[in-house]
Design a protein around this motif. Structure first.
Motif, PDB file in Angstrom:
ATOM      1  N   PHE A   1      -8.517   4.570  15.583  1.00 45.50           N
ATOM      2  CA  PHE A   1      -8.983   4.343  14.215  1.00 45.50           C
ATOM      3  C   PHE A   1      -8.421   5.395  13.256  1.00 45.50           C
ATOM      4  N   ASP A   2      -8.348   6.646  13.708  1.00 43.26           N
ATOM      5  CA  ASP A   2      -7.862   7.713  12.832  1.00 43.26           C
ATOM      6  C   ASP A   2      -6.394   7.503  12.468  1.00 43.26           C
ATOM      7  N   VAL A   3      -5.574   7.111  13.440  1.00 41.66           N
ATOM      8  CA  VAL A   3      -4.155   6.857  13.146  1.00 41.66           C
ATOM      9  C   VAL A   3      -4.010   5.636  12.244  1.00 41.66           C
ATOM     10  N   PHE A   4      -4.817   4.613  12.490  1.00 45.62           N
ATOM     11  CA  PHE A   4      -4.787   3.418  11.634  1.00 45.62           C
ATOM     12  C   PHE A   4      -5.106   3.789  10.186  1.00 45.62           C
ATOM     13  N   ASP A   5      -6.185   4.547   9.985  1.00 45.81           N
ATOM     14  CA  ASP A   5      -6.589   4.922   8.629  1.00 45.81           C
ATOM     15  C   ASP A   5      -5.539   5.809   7.971  1.00 45.81           C
ATOM     16  N   TRP A   6      -4.969   6.731   8.724  1.00 43.46           N
ATOM     17  CA  TRP A   6      -3.943   7.635   8.204  1.00 43.46           C
ATOM     18  C   TRP A   6      -2.719   6.845   7.742  1.00 43.46           C
ATOM     19  N   LEU A   7      -2.293   5.871   8.560  1.00 48.19           N
ATOM     20  CA  LEU A   7      -1.131   5.064   8.184  1.00 48.19           C
ATOM     21  C   LEU A   7      -1.431   4.175   6.982  1.00 48.19           C
ATOM     22  N   ALA A   8      -2.668   3.687   6.886  1.00 42.23           N
ATOM     23  CA  ALA A   8      -3.038   2.898   5.710  1.00 42.23           C
ATOM     24  C   ALA A   8      -2.922   3.743   4.445  1.00 42.23           C
ATOM     25  N   GLU A   9      -3.364   4.989   4.532  1.00 42.31           N
ATOM     26  CA  GLU A   9      -3.259   5.880   3.375  1.00 42.31           C
ATOM     27  C   GLU A   9      -1.803   6.218   3.062  1.00 42.31           C
ATOM     28  N   ALA A  10      -0.983   6.419   4.103  1.00 43.18           N
ATOM     29  CA  ALA A  10       0.439   6.691   3.880  1.00 43.18           C
ATOM     30  C   ALA A  10       1.128   5.507   3.223  1.00 43.18           C
ATOM     31  N   ARG A  11       0.788   4.312   3.676  1.00 41.45           N
ATOM     32  CA  ARG A  11       1.325   3.084   3.056  1.00 41.45           C
ATOM     33  C   ARG A  11       0.940   3.013   1.589  1.00 41.45           C
ATOM     34  N   ASP A  12      -0.331   3.218   1.305  1.00 45.04           N
ATOM     35  CA  ASP A  12      -0.812   3.093  -0.072  1.00 45.04           C
ATOM     36  C   ASP A  12      -0.221   4.181  -0.959  1.00 45.04           C
ATOM     37  N   ARG A  13      -0.063   5.384  -0.427  1.00 43.37           N
ATOM     38  CA  ARG A  13       0.550   6.478  -1.191  1.00 43.37           C
ATOM     39  C   ARG A  13       2.006   6.149  -1.529  1.00 43.37           C
ATOM     40  N   ALA A  14       2.723   5.581  -0.566  1.00 44.57           N
ATOM     41  CA  ALA A  14       4.114   5.214  -0.804  1.00 44.57           C
ATOM     42  C   ALA A  14       4.231   4.126  -1.866  1.00 44.57           C
ATOM     43  N   VAL A  15       3.373   3.123  -1.772  1.00 36.97           N
ATOM     44  CA  VAL A  15       3.423   2.027  -2.746  1.00 36.97           C
ATOM     45  C   VAL A  15       3.034   2.524  -4.141  1.00 36.97           C
ATOM     46  N   ALA A  16       2.007   3.362  -4.211  1.00 36.98           N
ATOM     47  CA  ALA A  16       1.600   3.923  -5.506  1.00 36.98           C
ATOM     48  C   ALA A  16       2.704   4.787  -6.099  1.00 36.98           C
ATOM     49  N   GLY A  17       3.556   5.367  -5.234  1.00 29.59           N
ATOM     50  CA  GLY A  17       4.656   6.204  -5.702  1.00 29.59           C
ATOM     51  C   GLY A  17       5.897   5.428  -6.086  1.00 29.59           C
ATOM     52  N   GLY A  18       5.850   4.109  -5.984  1.00 33.39           N
ATOM     53  CA  GLY A  18       6.962   3.298  -6.453  1.00 33.39           C
ATOM     54  C   GLY A  18       7.802   2.641  -5.380  1.00 33.39           C
ATOM     55  N   ILE A  19       7.465   2.839  -4.100  1.00 35.81           N
ATOM     56  CA  ILE A  19       8.200   2.177  -3.027  1.00 35.81           C
ATOM     57  C   ILE A  19       7.678   0.750  -2.886  1.00 35.81           C
ATOM     58  N   ARG A  20       8.588  -0.198  -2.875  1.00 38.08           N
ATOM     59  CA  ARG A  20       8.168  -1.587  -2.710  1.00 38.08           C
ATOM     60  C   ARG A  20       7.517  -1.762  -1.341  1.00 38.08           C
ATOM     61  N   ARG A  21       6.423  -2.499  -1.315  1.00 32.49           N
ATOM     62  CA  ARG A  21       5.665  -2.603  -0.072  1.00 32.49           C
ATOM     63  C   ARG A  21       6.518  -3.184   1.055  1.00 32.49           C
ATOM     64  N   GLU A  22       7.407  -4.117   0.732  1.00 36.23           N
ATOM     65  CA  GLU A  22       8.234  -4.700   1.787  1.00 36.23           C
ATOM     66  C   GLU A  22       9.253  -3.709   2.349  1.00 36.23           C
ATOM     67  N   ASN A  23       9.378  -2.547   1.722  1.00 33.86           N
ATOM     68  CA  ASN A  23      10.272  -1.507   2.220  1.00 33.86           C
ATOM     69  C   ASN A  23       9.565  -0.476   3.103  1.00 33.86           C
ATOM     70  N   VAL A  24       8.284  -0.658   3.362  1.00 34.80           N
ATOM     71  CA  VAL A  24       7.514   0.304   4.148  1.00 34.80           C
ATOM     72  C   VAL A  24       7.405  -0.159   5.598  1.00 34.80           C
ATOM     73  N   ILE A  25       7.859   0.687   6.518  1.00 31.48           N
ATOM     74  CA  ILE A  25       7.743   0.460   7.962  1.00 31.48           C
ATOM     75  C   ILE A  25       6.863   1.574   8.520  1.00 31.48           C
ATOM     76  N   LEU A  26       5.963   1.249   9.426  1.00 30.83           N
ATOM     77  CA  LEU A  26       5.007   2.237   9.939  1.00 30.83           C
ATOM     78  C   LEU A  26       5.220   2.499  11.426  1.00 30.83           C
ATOM     79  N   ASP A  27       4.961   3.751  11.813  1.00 28.81           N
ATOM     80  CA  ASP A  27       5.168   4.215  13.183  1.00 28.81           C
ATOM     81  C   ASP A  27       3.935   5.025  13.596  1.00 28.81           C
ATOM     82  N   PRO A  28       3.222   4.635  14.675  1.00 26.10           N
ATOM     83  CA  PRO A  28       2.014   5.371  15.068  1.00 26.10           C
ATOM     84  C   PRO A  28       2.274   6.761  15.626  1.00 26.10           C
TER      85      PRO A  28
END
Length: 374
Positions: free
Chosen positions: A247-274
């Motif tokens: 759960f902690d890694v899931f939540d952390w990656l969700a926040e990293a995704r949202d931070r990247a998108v809020a910073g201007g990275i297109r969501r389809e350009n985000v790839i996640l790695d646990p």
């Protein structure tokens, strides 16, 4: 403590026919699941768990408080989201099947092959060509070791290591990702023809990284690591404190995704790695590997980097890194079964062969031998 919801795919299957059409196709790939665990957790502890199928999940979510139900609907949509191909210059990498990313470390001290290719350009080029010819969809080039205790690398040295390697790989027609935490290295590598940024610090090391990555409009791989991204990359292994590692890694990656998108990275350009192996014990890694399908609920393409990791050695009488091929292939298959789109590996030929056999089995499973005759 705030309640959070997680939807974990269970009962994985090689084809939808296995469950007479009730199986859900995960992330538009070649992995299917029929049953799902809908879990509510607080403080890392599961307080509510119900099993659901595609036919019953709407009712399960409807019985939850509005905020959890809304997030559950998002995750349910994410689990079924098909991802468009990666357009990497002249190469297109489809994400509806597993793709192999080959590792090229031009470092003196990486865990597996440090020093082998650092001062031997011919050997590095020969290895890159062999990976490309063996079927690597992407070659991942790094000039800084991220193992615990690795020495700090001066930016100028990192540039001198990686740029020639990128130029050579691009010249031979390979798609290239640059494994770095530094925006200057990202910029130089992309200028040399790299098409993906792979940042083990998830763009946390330098405040300029997020802005540069957004402006580049290239795919970005964000990896989980518990520690701060200090001058030494090995710091990323520190400060590992988990209530529930999955759960902690899931939540952390969700926040990293949202931070990247809020910073201007297109969501389809985000790839996640646990981040298998980064600040995680053997038990932590095994928990994550057993829960890999859960991370599709984040709605992004997923990368698994488990090749030659220490967990394999720990489970095989402390076999050294170069003797972990069998374990690496076993974990690659775990990733394929879970529907992961990218497998970052050292042993490309063997992994591509395993992937091709796995793919043949999946294709054959689409014709169900046990189906009732008309």
């Amino acid at each position: 403590m705030t309640d959070r919801i997680y939807i974990q795919p269970l009962t994985l299957a090689p084809s939808p026919q296995a469950f007479e059409g009730e199986a859900v196709r995960l992330a538009g790939g070649m992995a299917y699941a029929r049953e799902f665990a809908v879990m509510v957790a607080a403080g890392g502890k599961v307080t509510r768990r119900e099993l659901a199928t595609s036919a019953t999940i709407a009712g399960v979510l409807a019985g939850l408080p509005d905020a959890l139900a809304e997030e559950g609907e998002r995750q349910w949509g994410n689990l079924r989201m098909a991802h468009p191909p990666l357009e990497l210059g002249e190469r297109t990498v489809r994400l509806d099947q597993p793709q192999v990313m080959g590792v090229l470390n031009v470092t003196p001290d990486s865990m597996s092959d440090g020093g082998q290719f650092l001062d031997n350009e011919d050997a590095a080029n020969e290895h890159a060509a062999a990976m490309h010819e063996a079927g690597a969809a992407i070659i991942d080039i790094g000039g800084e070791s991220t193992r615990p205790g690795a020495a700090a690398v001066w930016e100028g040295d990192e540039l001198k290591r990686v740029v020639p390697a990128v130029e050579h790989c691009v010249a031979m027609g390979a798609a290239v990702s640059i494994d770095t935490r530094r925006p200057a290295v990202m910029e130089a590598a992309l200028s040399a023809g790299a098409q993906i940024i792979n940042d083990v610090s998830a763009l946390r090391h330098d405040p300029r990284s997020l802005e540069f990555a957004a402006a580049s409009d290239k795919p970005v791989i964000l990896m989980h690591a518990p520690g701060p991204s200090g001058e030494v990359a090995g710091d990323l292994h520190n400060d590992a404190k988990y209530g529930n590692v999955v759960f902690d890694v899931f939540d952390w990656l969700a926040e990293a995704r949202d931070r990247a998108v809020a910073g201007g990275i297109r969501r389809e350009n985000v790839i996640l790695d646990p981040g298998i192996g980064f600040g995680k014990s053997v038990a932590d890694n095994l928990a994550l590997l057993n829960a890999l399908p859960l991370f599709h609920a984040l709605g992004q393409p997923l990368l698994l980097g488990a090749s030659r990791k220490r967990t394999i050695g720990a489970l095989s009488n402390e076999a050294p890194a170069h003797q972990r091929l069998g374990g690496s292939l076993a974990l690659a298959q775990v990733g394929m079964d879970a529907g992961y789109q990218l497998l970052r590996v050292h042993d490309v030929f063997e992994t591509v062969q395993a992937r091709n056999v796995w793919r043949g089995l999946r294709d054959a499973a689409l014709t169900d031998f046990s189906a009732l005759a008309d």
